[in-house]
Design a protein around this motif. Structure first.
Motif, PDB file in Angstrom:
ATOM      1  N   LEU A 188      -2.195 -10.467 -32.042  1.00  0.00           N
ATOM      2  CA  LEU A 188      -3.852 -10.725 -31.589  1.00  0.00           C
ATOM      3  C   LEU A 188      -4.502 -11.352 -30.768  1.00  0.00           C
ATOM      4  CD1 LEU A 188      -4.825 -11.613 -35.596  1.00  0.00           C
ATOM      5  CD2 LEU A 188      -4.465  -8.986 -34.426  1.00  0.00           C
ATOM      6  N   PRO A 189      -3.741 -12.319 -29.770  1.00  0.00           N
ATOM      7  CA  PRO A 189      -4.244 -12.935 -28.727  1.00  0.00           C
ATOM      8  C   PRO A 189      -4.586 -12.076 -27.939  1.00  0.00           C
ATOM      9  CG  PRO A 189      -2.677 -14.931 -29.855  1.00  0.00           C
ATOM     10  CD  PRO A 189      -2.886 -12.882 -29.989  1.00  0.00           C
ATOM     11  N   ARG A 190      -3.419 -10.857 -27.904  1.00  0.00           N
ATOM     12  CA  ARG A 190      -3.839  -9.656 -26.205  1.00  0.00           C
ATOM     13  C   ARG A 190      -5.042  -9.385 -27.334  1.00  0.00           C
ATOM     14  NH1 ARG A 190       2.357  -9.667 -27.539  1.00  0.00           N
ATOM     15  NH2 ARG A 190       1.686  -7.419 -28.729  1.00  0.00           N
ATOM     16  N   VAL A 191      -5.824  -8.474 -27.761  1.00  0.00           N
ATOM     17  CA  VAL A 191      -6.996  -7.940 -28.029  1.00  0.00           C
ATOM     18  C   VAL A 191      -8.151  -8.373 -27.280  1.00  0.00           C
ATOM     19  CG1 VAL A 191      -8.241  -7.180 -29.579  1.00  0.00           C
ATOM     20  CG2 VAL A 191      -6.110  -7.170 -30.722  1.00  0.00           C
ATOM     21  N   SER A 192      -7.858 -10.225 -27.035  1.00  0.00           N
ATOM     22  CA  SER A 192      -9.503 -11.393 -26.479  1.00  0.00           C
ATOM     23  C   SER A 192      -8.530 -11.179 -24.994  1.00  0.00           C
ATOM     24  CB  SER A 192      -9.013 -12.633 -27.231  1.00  0.00           C
ATOM     25  OG  SER A 192     -10.065 -12.935 -26.531  1.00  0.00           O
ATOM     26  N   LEU A 193      -7.237 -10.656 -24.763  1.00  0.00           N
ATOM     27  CA  LEU A 193      -6.825 -10.675 -23.441  1.00  0.00           C
ATOM     28  C   LEU A 193      -7.116  -9.221 -22.705  1.00  0.00           C
ATOM     29  CD1 LEU A 193      -3.576 -12.603 -23.390  1.00  0.00           C
ATOM     30  CD2 LEU A 193      -5.778 -13.941 -22.723  1.00  0.00           C
ATOM     31  N   ALA A 194      -6.885  -8.481 -23.800  1.00  0.00           N
ATOM     32  CA  ALA A 194      -7.185  -7.256 -22.877  1.00  0.00           C
ATOM     33  C   ALA A 194      -8.824  -7.076 -22.726  1.00  0.00           C
ATOM     34  CB  ALA A 194      -6.812  -6.502 -24.011  1.00  0.00           C
ATOM     35  N   ALA A 195     -10.170  -7.289 -24.047  1.00  0.00           N
ATOM     36  CA  ALA A 195     -11.313  -7.579 -23.244  1.00  0.00           C
ATOM     37  C   ALA A 195     -11.414  -8.171 -22.737  1.00  0.00           C
ATOM     38  CB  ALA A 195     -11.795  -8.486 -25.139  1.00  0.00           C
ATOM     39  N   GLY A 196     -11.208  -9.450 -21.901  1.00  0.00           N
ATOM     40  CA  GLY A 196     -11.074 -10.243 -21.008  1.00  0.00           C
ATOM     41  C   GLY A 196     -11.210  -8.812 -19.846  1.00  0.00           C
ATOM     42  N   ALA A 197      -9.767  -8.630 -19.966  1.00  0.00           N
ATOM     43  CA  ALA A 197      -9.541  -7.586 -18.833  1.00  0.00           C
ATOM     44  C   ALA A 197     -10.631  -7.177 -18.329  1.00  0.00           C
ATOM     45  CB  ALA A 197      -8.070  -7.048 -18.542  1.00  0.00           C
ATOM     46  N   ALA A 198     -10.844  -5.957 -19.193  1.00  0.00           N
ATOM     47  CA  ALA A 198     -11.681  -4.939 -19.431  1.00  0.00           C
ATOM     48  C   ALA A 198     -13.297  -5.371 -19.091  1.00  0.00           C
ATOM     49  CB  ALA A 198     -12.281  -4.277 -21.072  1.00  0.00           C
ATOM     50  N   LEU A 199     -13.390  -6.677 -19.299  1.00  0.00           N
ATOM     51  CA  LEU A 199     -14.961  -7.472 -18.524  1.00  0.00           C
ATOM     52  C   LEU A 199     -15.129  -7.722 -17.801  1.00  0.00           C
ATOM     53  CD1 LEU A 199     -17.785  -8.107 -19.844  1.00  0.00           C
ATOM     54  CD2 LEU A 199     -17.369 -10.444 -21.007  1.00  0.00           C
ATOM     55  N   ALA A 200     -13.618  -8.052 -16.824  1.00  0.00           N
ATOM     56  CA  ALA A 200     -13.914  -8.151 -15.664  1.00  0.00           C
ATOM     57  C   ALA A 200     -14.213  -6.731 -15.101  1.00  0.00           C
ATOM     58  CB  ALA A 200     -12.523  -8.903 -15.212  1.00  0.00           C
ATOM     59  N   ARG A 201     -13.570  -5.771 -15.874  1.00  0.00           N
ATOM     60  CA  ARG A 201     -13.293  -4.733 -14.327  1.00  0.00           C
ATOM     61  C   ARG A 201     -15.004  -4.340 -14.779  1.00  0.00           C
ATOM     62  NH1 ARG A 201      -8.269  -1.356 -16.521  1.00  0.00           N
ATOM     63  NH2 ARG A 201      -6.338  -2.848 -16.090  1.00  0.00           N
ATOM     64  N   ALA A 202     -15.806  -4.445 -16.213  1.00  0.00           N
ATOM     65  CA  ALA A 202     -17.093  -3.378 -16.234  1.00  0.00           C
ATOM     66  C   ALA A 202     -17.923  -4.259 -15.461  1.00  0.00           C
ATOM     67  CB  ALA A 202     -16.817  -3.514 -17.488  1.00  0.00           C
ATOM     68  N   ALA A 203     -18.100  -5.876 -15.226  1.00  0.00           N
ATOM     69  CA  ALA A 203     -18.715  -6.673 -13.970  1.00  0.00           C
ATOM     70  C   ALA A 203     -18.572  -6.135 -12.837  1.00  0.00           C
ATOM     71  CB  ALA A 203     -18.501  -7.740 -14.866  1.00  0.00           C
ATOM     72  N   GLY A 204     -17.520  -6.185 -12.210  1.00  0.00           N
ATOM     73  CA  GLY A 204     -17.172  -5.790 -11.702  1.00  0.00           C
ATOM     74  C   GLY A 204     -17.637  -7.613 -10.343  1.00  0.00           C
ATOM     75  N   ALA A 205     -17.804  -8.204 -10.804  1.00  0.00           N
ATOM     76  CA  ALA A 205     -17.683  -8.905 -10.340  1.00  0.00           C
ATOM     77  C   ALA A 205     -17.051 -10.392 -11.195  1.00  0.00           C
ATOM     78  CB  ALA A 205     -19.284  -9.928  -9.857  1.00  0.00           C
ATOM     79  N   GLY A 206     -16.405 -11.156  -9.822  1.00  0.00           N
ATOM     80  CA  GLY A 206     -15.668 -13.032 -10.677  1.00  0.00           C
ATOM     81  C   GLY A 206     -14.666 -12.668 -11.596  1.00  0.00           C
ATOM     82  N   GLY A 207     -14.008 -13.475 -11.984  1.00  0.00           N
ATOM     83  CA  GLY A 207     -12.675 -13.296 -12.350  1.00  0.00           C
ATOM     84  C   GLY A 207     -12.730 -14.914 -13.361  1.00  0.00           C
ATOM     85  N   LEU A 208     -11.034 -14.235 -14.376  1.00  0.00           N
ATOM     86  CA  LEU A 208     -10.717 -15.024 -15.356  1.00  0.00           C
ATOM     87  C   LEU A 208     -10.426 -16.177 -15.308  1.00  0.00           C
ATOM     88  CD1 LEU A 208     -10.100 -11.507 -17.433  1.00  0.00           C
ATOM     89  CD2 LEU A 208     -12.038 -12.826 -17.540  1.00  0.00           C
ATOM     90  N   LYS A 209     -10.786 -17.543 -17.063  1.00  0.00           N
ATOM     91  CA  LYS A 209     -10.288 -18.267 -16.814  1.00  0.00           C
ATOM     92  C   LYS A 209     -10.085 -18.428 -18.066  1.00  0.00           C
ATOM     93  CE  LYS A 209     -13.041 -22.038 -17.982  1.00  0.00           C
ATOM     94  NZ  LYS A 209     -13.944 -23.386 -17.523  1.00  0.00           N
ATOM     95  N   TRP A 210      -8.427 -18.586 -18.531  1.00  0.00           N
ATOM     96  CA  TRP A 210      -8.047 -19.021 -19.793  1.00  0.00           C
ATOM     97  C   TRP A 210      -9.041 -19.442 -21.223  1.00  0.00           C
ATOM     98  CZ3 TRP A 210      -6.001 -22.191 -22.595  1.00  0.00           C
ATOM     99  CH2 TRP A 210      -5.138 -21.569 -24.182  1.00  0.00           C
ATOM    100  N   PRO A 211      -9.085 -18.908 -22.231  1.00  0.00           N
ATOM    101  CA  PRO A 211      -8.284 -17.683 -22.478  1.00  0.00           C
ATOM    102  C   PRO A 211      -9.269 -16.733 -21.785  1.00  0.00           C
ATOM    103  CG  PRO A 211      -9.516 -18.934 -23.960  1.00  0.00           C
ATOM    104  CD  PRO A 211      -9.359 -20.042 -22.925  1.00  0.00           C
ATOM    105  N   ASN A 212     -10.794 -16.744 -22.077  1.00  0.00           N
ATOM    106  CA  ASN A 212     -11.368 -15.276 -21.859  1.00  0.00           C
ATOM    107  C   ASN A 212     -12.814 -15.638 -21.117  1.00  0.00           C
ATOM    108  OD1 ASN A 212      -9.807 -13.368 -21.622  1.00  0.00           O
ATOM    109  ND2 ASN A 212      -9.655 -13.302 -24.131  1.00  0.00           N
ATOM    110  N   ASP A 213     -13.251 -16.871 -20.839  1.00  0.00           N
ATOM    111  CA  ASP A 213     -14.394 -16.557 -19.961  1.00  0.00           C
ATOM    112  C   ASP A 213     -14.235 -16.309 -18.430  1.00  0.00           C
ATOM    113  OD1 ASP A 213     -15.344 -18.280 -21.917  1.00  0.00           O
ATOM    114  OD2 ASP A 213     -14.978 -20.709 -20.556  1.00  0.00           O
TER     115      ASP A 213
END
Length: 311
Positions: A148-173
Protein backbone atom coordinates in the motif's frame (compact mmCIF):
# COMPACT_ATOMS: atom_id res chain seq x y z
CA UNK A 1 -26.02 12.47 2.18
CA UNK A 2 -24.05 13.89 5.13
CA UNK A 3 -25.36 17.19 6.46
CA UNK A 4 -22.44 19.21 5.14
CA UNK A 5 -23.48 18.35 1.57
CA UNK A 6 -26.79 20.14 1.85
CA UNK A 7 -25.55 23.51 0.55
CA UNK A 8 -22.79 22.29 -1.75
CA UNK A 9 -24.13 19.23 -3.55
CA UNK A 10 -23.44 19.79 -7.28
CA UNK A 11 -26.26 21.00 -9.47
CA UNK A 12 -26.94 19.14 -12.73
CA UNK A 13 -25.43 22.13 -14.51
CA UNK A 14 -22.00 21.18 -13.18
CA UNK A 15 -22.06 18.21 -15.59
CA UNK A 16 -23.37 20.26 -18.53
CA UNK A 17 -21.24 23.40 -18.44
CA UNK A 18 -17.95 23.55 -20.32
CA UNK A 19 -15.26 26.13 -21.05
CA UNK A 20 -17.09 27.11 -24.26
CA UNK A 21 -20.16 29.30 -23.74
CA UNK A 22 -23.56 27.66 -24.21
CA UNK A 23 -26.83 29.52 -24.45
CA UNK A 24 -29.39 29.32 -21.69
CA UNK A 25 -31.83 27.95 -24.26
CA UNK A 26 -29.53 25.05 -25.20
CA UNK A 27 -28.83 24.20 -21.57
CA UNK A 28 -32.52 24.37 -20.71
CA UNK A 29 -33.38 21.98 -23.54
CA UNK A 30 -30.81 19.40 -22.40
CA UNK A 31 -31.89 19.61 -18.76
CA UNK A 32 -35.60 19.65 -19.52
CA UNK A 33 -36.23 22.92 -17.67
CA UNK A 34 -37.01 26.53 -18.56
CA UNK A 35 -34.46 29.23 -19.39
CA UNK A 36 -35.54 31.03 -16.23
CA UNK A 37 -34.74 27.92 -14.21
CA UNK A 38 -31.27 27.81 -15.80
CA UNK A 39 -30.71 31.46 -14.93
CA UNK A 40 -31.72 30.82 -11.31
CA UNK A 41 -29.46 27.78 -11.06
CA UNK A 42 -26.51 29.76 -12.44
CA UNK A 43 -27.14 32.48 -9.85
CA UNK A 44 -27.19 29.86 -7.09
CA UNK A 45 -23.96 28.28 -8.32
CA UNK A 46 -22.22 31.64 -8.31
CA UNK A 47 -23.47 32.34 -4.80
CA UNK A 48 -22.00 29.02 -3.66
CA UNK A 49 -18.63 29.88 -5.19
CA UNK A 50 -18.50 28.07 -8.52
CA UNK A 51 -16.42 29.93 -11.17
CA UNK A 52 -19.24 30.40 -13.71
CA UNK A 53 -18.97 33.20 -16.29
CA UNK A 54 -21.75 34.67 -18.43
CA UNK A 55 -21.77 36.70 -21.63
CA UNK A 56 -24.02 37.42 -24.58
CA UNK A 57 -23.10 33.96 -25.90
CA UNK A 58 -24.21 32.15 -22.76
CA UNK A 59 -22.67 30.50 -19.73
CA UNK A 60 -19.33 28.75 -19.25
CA UNK A 61 -16.73 27.74 -16.70
CA UNK A 62 -13.78 30.01 -16.12
CA UNK A 63 -10.88 28.64 -18.16
CA UNK A 64 -9.09 25.82 -16.35
CA UNK A 65 -11.79 25.06 -13.77
CA UNK A 66 -11.46 21.40 -12.61
CA UNK A 67 -15.03 20.60 -13.65
CA UNK A 68 -16.35 17.35 -15.18
CA UNK A 69 -16.39 18.22 -18.88
CA UNK A 70 -13.02 20.04 -18.99
CA UNK A 71 -11.46 17.09 -17.15
CA UNK A 72 -13.08 14.44 -19.34
CA UNK A 73 -11.78 16.23 -22.42
CA UNK A 74 -8.22 16.34 -21.09
CA UNK A 75 -8.13 12.82 -19.64
CA UNK A 76 -9.99 9.84 -21.10
CA UNK A 77 -8.39 7.00 -19.16
CA UNK A 78 -9.91 4.41 -16.83
CA UNK A 79 -9.15 6.24 -13.58
CA UNK A 80 -11.97 8.73 -14.06
CA UNK A 81 -15.34 7.10 -13.43
CA UNK A 82 -17.27 10.24 -12.50
CA UNK A 83 -16.38 13.70 -11.19
CA UNK A 84 -18.23 15.37 -8.34
CA UNK A 85 -17.31 19.04 -8.48
CA UNK A 86 -18.23 20.87 -5.26
CA UNK A 87 -18.13 24.57 -4.48
CA UNK A 88 -17.26 24.00 -0.83
CA UNK A 89 -17.02 20.96 1.39
CA UNK A 90 -15.66 20.07 4.79
CA UNK A 91 -13.18 17.62 3.28
CA UNK A 92 -13.04 15.90 -0.11
CA UNK A 93 -11.70 12.87 1.79
CA UNK A 94 -14.83 12.63 3.93
CA UNK A 95 -17.19 13.24 1.02
CA UNK A 96 -15.54 10.51 -1.05
CA UNK A 97 -15.40 8.11 1.89
CA UNK A 98 -19.20 8.41 2.19
CA UNK A 99 -19.50 7.53 -1.50
CA UNK A 100 -17.12 4.60 -1.10
CA UNK A 101 -19.20 3.22 1.76
CA UNK A 102 -22.26 3.50 -0.48
CA UNK A 103 -20.50 1.35 -3.11
CA UNK A 104 -18.96 3.92 -5.48
CA UNK A 105 -16.56 2.28 -7.95
CA UNK A 106 -12.88 2.91 -8.44
CA UNK A 107 -12.21 6.16 -10.28
CA UNK A 108 -14.80 8.26 -8.44
CA UNK A 109 -13.29 11.73 -8.03
CA UNK A 110 -14.35 14.55 -5.71
CA UNK A 111 -12.98 18.02 -6.43
CA UNK A 112 -13.74 21.14 -4.39
CA UNK A 113 -13.20 24.84 -4.90
CA UNK A 114 -12.60 25.16 -1.17
CA UNK A 115 -12.52 23.02 1.97
CA UNK A 116 -13.52 24.19 5.41
CA UNK A 117 -11.93 21.24 7.24
CA UNK A 118 -9.17 20.05 4.93
CA UNK A 119 -6.56 17.87 6.57
CA UNK A 120 -3.13 16.50 5.91
CA UNK A 121 -1.06 13.71 7.34
CA UNK A 122 -1.23 12.89 11.05
CA UNK A 123 -4.42 14.90 11.50
CA UNK A 124 -2.96 18.30 10.63
CA UNK A 125 -5.24 20.89 9.09
CA UNK A 126 -4.67 21.90 5.47
CA UNK A 127 -5.52 25.48 4.58
CA UNK A 128 -7.83 25.24 1.56
CA UNK A 129 -8.91 28.65 0.24
CA UNK A 130 -10.45 29.19 -3.17
CA UNK A 131 -7.98 29.01 -6.03
CA UNK A 132 -6.17 25.84 -4.98
CA UNK A 133 -6.59 22.33 -6.30
CA UNK A 134 -8.19 19.97 -3.77
CA UNK A 135 -9.31 16.51 -4.80
CA UNK A 136 -9.73 12.92 -3.62
CA UNK A 137 -9.64 9.81 -5.82
CA UNK A 138 -11.23 6.47 -4.89
CA UNK A 139 -9.12 3.35 -5.50
CA UNK A 140 -10.04 -0.29 -4.95
CA UNK A 141 -6.73 -2.13 -5.49
CA UNK A 142 -6.12 -5.83 -5.09
CA UNK A 143 -2.87 -5.55 -3.16
CA UNK A 144 -1.20 -6.97 -0.06
CA UNK A 145 -0.96 -4.55 2.84
CA UNK A 146 2.82 -4.27 2.47
CA UNK A 147 2.38 -2.80 -1.02
CA UNK A 148 0.00 0.00 0.00
CA UNK A 149 2.71 2.61 0.72
CA UNK A 150 3.81 2.29 -2.91
CA UNK A 151 0.43 3.64 -4.01
CA UNK A 152 1.22 6.82 -2.12
CA UNK A 153 4.76 6.94 -3.53
CA UNK A 154 3.36 6.48 -7.05
CA UNK A 155 0.97 9.36 -6.42
CA UNK A 156 3.87 11.54 -5.28
CA UNK A 157 5.84 10.80 -8.44
CA UNK A 158 2.76 11.47 -10.59
CA UNK A 159 2.08 14.77 -8.83
CA UNK A 160 5.68 15.93 -9.29
CA UNK A 161 5.48 15.13 -13.00
CA UNK A 162 2.10 16.83 -13.31
CA UNK A 163 3.26 19.98 -11.52
CA UNK A 164 6.43 20.25 -13.59
CA UNK A 165 8.27 21.97 -10.74
CA UNK A 166 9.86 21.14 -7.42
CA UNK A 167 10.64 17.77 -5.87
CA UNK A 168 9.53 15.26 -3.24
CA UNK A 169 10.30 15.22 0.45
CA UNK A 170 9.63 11.82 1.99
CA UNK A 171 7.07 10.54 2.27
CA UNK A 172 5.03 12.73 -0.08
CA UNK A 173 5.31 16.48 0.23
CA UNK A 174 5.90 18.35 -3.01
CA UNK A 175 8.32 21.20 -2.37
CA UNK A 176 9.01 24.27 -4.49
CA UNK A 177 12.57 24.88 -5.77
CA UNK A 178 13.18 27.12 -2.75
CA UNK A 179 12.05 24.44 -0.29
CA UNK A 180 8.61 25.78 0.55
CA UNK A 181 5.66 23.40 0.44
CA UNK A 182 3.60 23.29 -2.76
CA UNK A 183 1.41 20.25 -2.14
CA UNK A 184 0.70 17.33 0.12
CA UNK A 185 -0.74 13.86 -0.36
CA UNK A 186 -2.92 12.00 2.11
CA UNK A 187 -3.83 8.34 1.61
CA UNK A 188 -6.43 6.79 3.90
CA UNK A 189 -7.19 3.08 3.77
CA UNK A 190 -10.25 1.13 4.83
CA UNK A 191 -9.09 -2.31 5.89
CA UNK A 192 -10.86 -5.48 6.98
CA UNK A 193 -8.15 -7.63 8.49
CA UNK A 194 -5.70 -8.30 5.66
CA UNK A 195 -8.18 -7.13 3.01
CA UNK A 196 -8.05 -3.64 1.48
CA UNK A 197 -11.63 -2.52 0.93
CA UNK A 198 -10.68 0.81 -0.64
CA UNK A 199 -8.22 3.69 -0.58
CA UNK A 200 -9.05 7.39 -0.58
CA UNK A 201 -6.15 9.30 -2.11
CA UNK A 202 -6.28 13.03 -1.41
CA UNK A 203 -4.18 15.85 -2.86
CA UNK A 204 -3.99 19.51 -1.88
CA UNK A 205 -1.99 21.77 -4.20
CA UNK A 206 -1.40 25.50 -3.91
CA UNK A 207 -1.72 27.30 -7.25
CA UNK A 208 -1.22 30.71 -5.67
CA UNK A 209 0.95 31.24 -2.58
CA UNK A 210 -1.24 30.68 0.50
CA UNK A 211 -1.50 33.38 3.18
CA UNK A 212 1.22 31.72 5.25
CA UNK A 213 4.94 32.33 4.87
CA UNK A 214 5.97 28.66 4.64
CA UNK A 215 3.75 27.85 1.65
CA UNK A 216 4.47 28.34 -2.06
CA UNK A 217 2.28 28.57 -5.16
CA UNK A 218 2.80 26.56 -8.35
CA UNK A 219 1.86 29.57 -10.48
CA UNK A 220 5.17 31.18 -9.48
CA UNK A 221 7.16 28.33 -11.03
CA UNK A 222 5.05 26.65 -13.71
CA UNK A 223 1.99 28.69 -14.75
CA UNK A 224 -0.85 26.33 -15.56
CA UNK A 225 -4.51 25.67 -14.80
CA UNK A 226 -6.07 23.39 -12.23
CA UNK A 227 -7.78 21.29 -14.89
CA UNK A 228 -4.46 20.75 -16.68
CA UNK A 229 -2.63 19.75 -13.50
CA UNK A 230 -5.37 17.34 -12.44
CA UNK A 231 -5.59 15.75 -15.90
CA UNK A 232 -1.80 15.37 -16.04
CA UNK A 233 -1.83 13.81 -12.57
CA UNK A 234 -4.35 11.18 -13.67
CA UNK A 235 -2.37 10.55 -16.86
CA UNK A 236 0.89 10.09 -14.96
CA UNK A 237 -0.61 8.14 -12.07
CA UNK A 238 -2.50 5.62 -14.19
CA UNK A 239 0.51 3.58 -15.48
CA UNK A 240 2.29 3.72 -12.10
CA UNK A 241 -0.82 2.52 -10.30
CA UNK A 242 -1.16 -0.32 -12.81
CA UNK A 243 2.41 -1.40 -11.95
CA UNK A 244 2.33 -0.73 -8.21
CA UNK A 245 3.21 -4.38 -7.54
CA UNK A 246 6.56 -3.66 -9.30
CA UNK A 247 8.43 -2.08 -6.40
CA UNK A 248 11.48 -0.98 -8.38
CA UNK A 249 9.38 0.77 -11.05
CA UNK A 250 7.55 2.81 -8.41
CA UNK A 251 10.68 3.58 -6.39
CA UNK A 252 12.56 4.65 -9.52
CA UNK A 253 9.72 7.03 -10.44
CA UNK A 254 9.77 8.50 -6.93
CA UNK A 255 13.56 8.80 -6.78
CA UNK A 256 13.52 10.77 -10.05
CA UNK A 257 12.02 13.65 -8.03
CA UNK A 258 13.66 12.90 -4.67
CA UNK A 259 14.91 15.69 -2.40
CA UNK A 260 15.49 13.52 0.68
CA UNK A 261 18.09 10.81 0.04
CA UNK A 262 21.63 11.86 0.85
CA UNK A 263 20.52 14.71 3.12
CA UNK A 264 21.09 15.14 6.84
CA UNK A 265 17.61 14.76 8.31
CA UNK A 266 15.69 14.70 11.55
CA UNK A 267 12.67 12.41 11.38
CA UNK A 268 9.92 12.91 13.95
CA UNK A 269 8.59 9.35 13.92
CA UNK A 270 5.89 7.76 16.11
CA UNK A 271 8.60 5.87 17.98
CA UNK A 272 10.77 8.93 18.61
CA UNK A 273 13.20 11.23 16.83
CA UNK A 274 15.76 9.76 14.44
CA UNK A 275 18.68 11.86 13.18
CA UNK A 276 21.24 11.02 10.54
CA UNK A 277 21.62 10.78 6.78
CA UNK A 278 18.70 9.59 4.67
CA UNK A 279 20.31 6.65 2.94
CA UNK A 280 17.71 4.60 1.07
CA UNK A 281 14.06 3.96 0.38
CA UNK A 282 12.89 0.37 0.74
CA UNK A 283 10.19 -1.41 -1.31
CA UNK A 284 7.60 -0.98 1.44
CA UNK A 285 8.18 2.79 1.52
CA UNK A 286 10.36 2.70 4.63
CA UNK A 287 13.07 5.36 4.86
CA UNK A 288 16.47 4.10 5.96
CA UNK A 289 18.47 6.61 8.02
CA UNK A 290 22.15 6.11 8.86
CA UNK A 291 22.56 7.57 12.34
CA UNK A 292 25.67 9.31 13.58
CA UNK A 293 26.46 6.14 15.52
CA UNK A 294 26.48 4.15 12.28
CA UNK A 295 23.19 2.39 12.94
CA UNK A 296 20.72 1.88 10.06
CA UNK A 297 17.35 2.97 11.39
CA UNK A 298 14.21 2.04 9.41
CA UNK A 299 11.45 4.64 9.66
CA UNK A 300 8.02 3.69 8.37
CA UNK A 301 6.25 6.98 9.04
CA UNK A 302 7.16 10.43 10.23
CA UNK A 303 7.91 14.02 9.33
CA UNK A 304 11.29 14.97 7.89
CA UNK A 305 13.17 18.13 8.75
CA UNK A 306 16.44 19.15 7.13
CA UNK A 307 19.32 19.40 9.60
CA UNK A 308 21.10 22.64 8.85
CA UNK A 309 18.25 24.07 6.80
CA UNK A 310 17.19 23.76 3.17
CA UNK A 311 20.26 25.01 1.30
Amino acid sequence: MPAYWLTVEPDALTWELDETAQSGEALAARLGVSRVAVHKRIARMRALGYPVLSSARGYRWREGAPAPRPLARRYRGPLLERVYYLAEVGSTQDALRAMAEAGAPEGRLVVAEAQTAGRGRRGRSWLSPKGGLYFSLLLRPQLPLAALPRVSLAAGAALARAAGAGGLKWPNDLLAPDGRKLAGILMEADLRGEEVRYLVLGVGLNLDPPPVMEGAGLADYAPTSRAEVLARFLTEFEPLYARVDDAEAVLAAWRAHDLTLGRAVRVNAPGGVVEGTAEALEPDGTLVVRTRQGRRARVGAGDVEWIGGWS
